[in-house]
Design a protein around this motif. Structure first.
Motif, PDB file in Angstrom:
ATOM      1  N   THR A 118       0.777  -1.236   0.000  1.00 33.67           N
ATOM      2  CA  THR A 118       0.000   0.000   0.000  1.00 33.67           C
ATOM      3  C   THR A 118       0.815   1.296   0.000  1.00 33.67           C
ATOM      4  O   THR A 118       0.273   2.332  -0.400  1.00 33.67           O
ATOM      5  N   PRO A 119       2.100   1.336   0.409  1.00 38.26           N
ATOM      6  CA  PRO A 119       2.839   2.590   0.248  1.00 38.26           C
ATOM      7  C   PRO A 119       2.942   3.064  -1.209  1.00 38.26           C
ATOM      8  O   PRO A 119       3.407   4.185  -1.457  1.00 38.26           O
ATOM      9  N   ALA A 120       2.501   2.247  -2.145  1.00 38.45           N
ATOM     10  CA  ALA A 120       2.364   2.713  -3.530  1.00 38.45           C
ATOM     11  C   ALA A 120       1.464   3.944  -3.598  1.00 38.45           C
ATOM     12  O   ALA A 120       1.575   4.755  -4.524  1.00 38.45           O
ATOM     13  N   LEU A 121       0.587   4.097  -2.617  1.00 40.30           N
ATOM     14  CA  LEU A 121      -0.301   5.264  -2.553  1.00 40.30           C
ATOM     15  C   LEU A 121       0.478   6.572  -2.525  1.00 40.30           C
ATOM     16  O   LEU A 121      -0.017   7.606  -2.992  1.00 40.30           O
ATOM     17  N   VAL A 122       1.695   6.540  -1.975  1.00 39.56           N
ATOM     18  CA  VAL A 122       2.520   7.748  -1.887  1.00 39.56           C
ATOM     19  C   VAL A 122       3.802   7.577  -2.708  1.00 39.56           C
ATOM     20  O   VAL A 122       4.837   8.183  -2.413  1.00 39.56           O
ATOM     21  N   ASP A 123       3.719   6.723  -3.734  1.00 42.06           N
ATOM     22  CA  ASP A 123       4.840   6.464  -4.646  1.00 42.06           C
ATOM     23  C   ASP A 123       6.057   5.881  -3.938  1.00 42.06           C
ATOM     24  O   ASP A 123       7.190   6.070  -4.370  1.00 42.06           O
ATOM     25  N   GLU A 124       5.823   5.156  -2.842  1.00 42.65           N
ATOM     26  CA  GLU A 124       6.913   4.499  -2.115  1.00 42.65           C
ATOM     27  C   GLU A 124       6.619   3.010  -1.962  1.00 42.65           C
ATOM     28  O   GLU A 124       6.996   2.378  -0.972  1.00 42.65           O
ATOM     29  N   GLY A 125       5.939   2.448  -2.968  1.00 45.94           N
ATOM     30  CA  GLY A 125       5.608   1.037  -2.919  1.00 45.94           C
ATOM     31  C   GLY A 125       6.825   0.143  -3.080  1.00 45.94           C
ATOM     32  O   GLY A 125       7.880   0.551  -3.558  1.00 45.94           O
ATOM     33  N   GLU A 144       7.485  -4.160 -15.007  1.00 44.24           N
ATOM     34  CA  GLU A 144       8.337  -3.301 -14.171  1.00 44.24           C
ATOM     35  C   GLU A 144       7.985  -1.832 -14.367  1.00 44.24           C
ATOM     36  O   GLU A 144       7.905  -1.072 -13.398  1.00 44.24           O
ATOM     37  N   GLU A 145       7.805  -1.431 -15.599  1.00 51.17           N
ATOM     38  CA  GLU A 145       7.492  -0.029 -15.876  1.00 51.17           C
ATOM     39  C   GLU A 145       6.161   0.378 -15.243  1.00 51.17           C
ATOM     40  O   GLU A 145       6.034   1.475 -14.691  1.00 51.17           O
ATOM     41  N   LEU A 146       5.187  -0.516 -15.314  1.00 53.85           N
ATOM     42  CA  LEU A 146       3.891  -0.234 -14.694  1.00 53.85           C
ATOM     43  C   LEU A 146       4.046   0.002 -13.191  1.00 53.85           C
ATOM     44  O   LEU A 146       3.552   0.999 -12.648  1.00 53.85           O
ATOM     45  N   LEU A 147       4.724  -0.923 -12.521  1.00 50.53           N
ATOM     46  CA  LEU A 147       4.824  -0.855 -11.067  1.00 50.53           C
ATOM     47  C   LEU A 147       5.794   0.215 -10.593  1.00 50.53           C
ATOM     48  O   LEU A 147       5.652   0.756  -9.495  1.00 50.53           O
ATOM     49  N   ARG A 148       6.781   0.544 -11.417  1.00 50.33           N
ATOM     50  CA  ARG A 148       7.746   1.571 -11.036  1.00 50.33           C
ATOM     51  C   ARG A 148       7.106   2.952 -10.951  1.00 50.33           C
ATOM     52  O   ARG A 148       7.658   3.867 -10.331  1.00 50.33           O
ATOM     53  N   SER A 149       5.946   3.117 -11.555  1.00 56.35           N
ATOM     54  CA  SER A 149       5.235   4.392 -11.447  1.00 56.35           C
ATOM     55  C   SER A 149       4.792   4.670 -10.017  1.00 56.35           C
ATOM     56  O   SER A 149       4.453   5.807  -9.683  1.00 56.35           O
ATOM     57  N   CYS A 150       4.807   3.637  -9.157  1.00 54.30           N
ATOM     58  CA  CYS A 150       4.347   3.786  -7.772  1.00 54.30           C
ATOM     59  C   CYS A 150       5.403   3.403  -6.743  1.00 54.30           C
ATOM     60  O   CYS A 150       5.087   3.291  -5.561  1.00 54.30           O
ATOM     61  N   GLY A 151       6.648   3.184  -7.172  1.00 58.83           N
ATOM     62  CA  GLY A 151       7.668   2.817  -6.201  1.00 58.83           C
ATOM     63  C   GLY A 151       8.750   1.949  -6.796  1.00 58.83           C
ATOM     64  O   GLY A 151       9.084   2.054  -7.977  1.00 58.83           O
ATOM     65  N   THR A 165       4.947 -11.746   0.341  1.00 50.50           N
ATOM     66  CA  THR A 165       3.628 -11.360   0.847  1.00 50.50           C
ATOM     67  C   THR A 165       3.681 -11.121   2.351  1.00 50.50           C
ATOM     68  O   THR A 165       3.132 -10.140   2.864  1.00 50.50           O
ATOM     69  N   ALA A 166       4.376 -11.998   3.061  1.00 49.52           N
ATOM     70  CA  ALA A 166       4.460 -11.896   4.522  1.00 49.52           C
ATOM     71  C   ALA A 166       5.309 -10.718   4.969  1.00 49.52           C
ATOM     72  O   ALA A 166       5.078 -10.162   6.049  1.00 49.52           O
ATOM     73  N   ILE A 167       6.286 -10.309   4.152  1.00 47.22           N
ATOM     74  CA  ILE A 167       7.206  -9.253   4.572  1.00 47.22           C
ATOM     75  C   ILE A 167       6.751  -7.885   4.070  1.00 47.22           C
ATOM     76  O   ILE A 167       6.342  -7.020   4.851  1.00 47.22           O
ATOM     77  N   SER A 168       6.810  -7.663   2.772  1.00 40.94           N
ATOM     78  CA  SER A 168       6.467  -6.326   2.267  1.00 40.94           C
ATOM     79  C   SER A 168       4.984  -6.164   1.967  1.00 40.94           C
ATOM     80  O   SER A 168       4.444  -5.066   2.103  1.00 40.94           O
ATOM     81  N   GLY A 169       4.314  -7.254   1.572  1.00 40.25           N
ATOM     82  CA  GLY A 169       2.886  -7.141   1.277  1.00 40.25           C
ATOM     83  C   GLY A 169       2.079  -6.787   2.519  1.00 40.25           C
ATOM     84  O   GLY A 169       1.309  -5.827   2.532  1.00 40.25           O
ATOM     85  N   SER A 170       2.265  -7.568   3.567  1.00 37.85           N
ATOM     86  CA  SER A 170       1.570  -7.311   4.839  1.00 37.85           C
ATOM     87  C   SER A 170       2.344  -6.372   5.744  1.00 37.85           C
ATOM     88  O   SER A 170       1.804  -5.861   6.726  1.00 37.85           O
ATOM     89  N   GLY A 171       3.609  -6.140   5.417  1.00 43.72           N
ATOM     90  CA  GLY A 171       4.496  -5.382   6.291  1.00 43.72           C
ATOM     91  C   GLY A 171       4.007  -4.026   6.753  1.00 43.72           C
ATOM     92  O   GLY A 171       4.182  -3.675   7.928  1.00 43.72           O
TER      93      GLY A 171
END
Length: 267
Positions: A118-125, A144-151, A165-171
């Motif tokens: 969810t830190p993709a919300l502030v471009d730090e995903g 990669e290009e798609l996701l890099r727009s948010c982090g 998922t357990a570390i950064s997804g739920s982190g």
């Protein structure tokens, strides 16, 4: 190239806004949304075209599935016959394997599985991506290009994604949980809530920045704060006595196991 984002929840809108900020033209993006009021909100806010799943898939060279794991089978059935030949399918659904995606799509469809946060919300995903059987370098580069727009983006073998998922997804939820507890502790110790919140949030931000900017191991940074027989050591001893480190390990194992269950279709 047209990108269709199927699912206009928080992460779907985050990806849409991130792509626009990164320079994608609005007429190269479409999104799907079942709720008329939400569709109208997106059209008014971004000027994006809102379609149903099948129509959005038919219009796109890249289809991004931002649906709940339990809704994936329905989404795949809706787009299977509508996909353009050679279209790339990118999935952000937790626990859904590339094999599952490929089984629900036309033979040979290139698939990329993504674990965002969810830190993709502030471009730090922090997103990890893994290729399916029919995915080549160009497909991975597009994802990669798609996701890099948010982090930030990492390429990883798919067998790592349950751990991701357990570390950064739920982190982020773990961090928010700790921050919440620290703020409450500040109130307990007599600080106004606003003051406690500012102290904790800035401390978190500063500590994270130190980790990123210095590249120093967290153990070293922790020891720099921990004077012998000092206040920090007294606090850390309490955390150790309450097995906080062990609780984190157990919690992350539980998150990983739940991701595996989702992959097996156990609900």
């Amino acid at each position: 190239m047209t990108v269709a984002i199927l699912g206009a929840g928080v992460m779907g809108e985050t990806l849409l806004s991130g792509l626009l900020r990164s320079g994608r033209a609005i007429d190269s993006l479409v999104i799907s949304e079942r709720r008329p009021e939400r569709a109208a909100e997106l059209t008014e806010k971004y000027g994006v075209q809102v379609l149903d799943n099948a129509a959005a898939a038919a219009a796109a060279t890249t289809v991004v599935l931002v649906v709940k794991p339990q809704d994936m089978a329905t989404a795949l059935a809706e787009i299977c016959d509508a996909l353009r030949p050679g279209a790339l399918v990118v999935s952000l659904a937790a626990g859904i394997t590339t094999a599952t995606l490929e089984a629900g799509l036309p033979q040979g469809t290139p698939v990329v599985r993504v674990m965002p946060n969810t830190p993709a919300l502030v471009d730090e995903g922090m997103a990890a991506i893994s290729p399916g059987e029919h995915c080549d370098e160009a497909h991975l580069a597009e994802a990669e290009e798609l996701l890099r727009s948010c982090g930030r983006v990492l390429r990883l073998p798919e067998n790592y994604l349950d751990a991701v998922t357990a570390i950064s997804g739920s982190g982020p939820a773990y961090i928010f949980y700790v921050v919440e507890a620290m703020i409450e502790a500040g109130v307990l110790l007599g600080l106004p809530r606003a003051t406690s919140t500012e102290l904790v949030v800035q401390t978190l931000y500063g500590a994270a920045t130190m980790l990123r900017e210095t590249g120093t191991h967290p153990t070293v940074l922790r020891e720099q704060v921990s004077s012998p027989a000092g206040t920090t050591m007294a606090a850390l001893r309490e955390l150790d006595d309450h097995k906080v480190r062990a609780a984190f390990l157990t919690a992350m194992e539980a998150a990983r196991d739940r991701s595996r269950e989702l992959a097996k279709g156990q609900g």
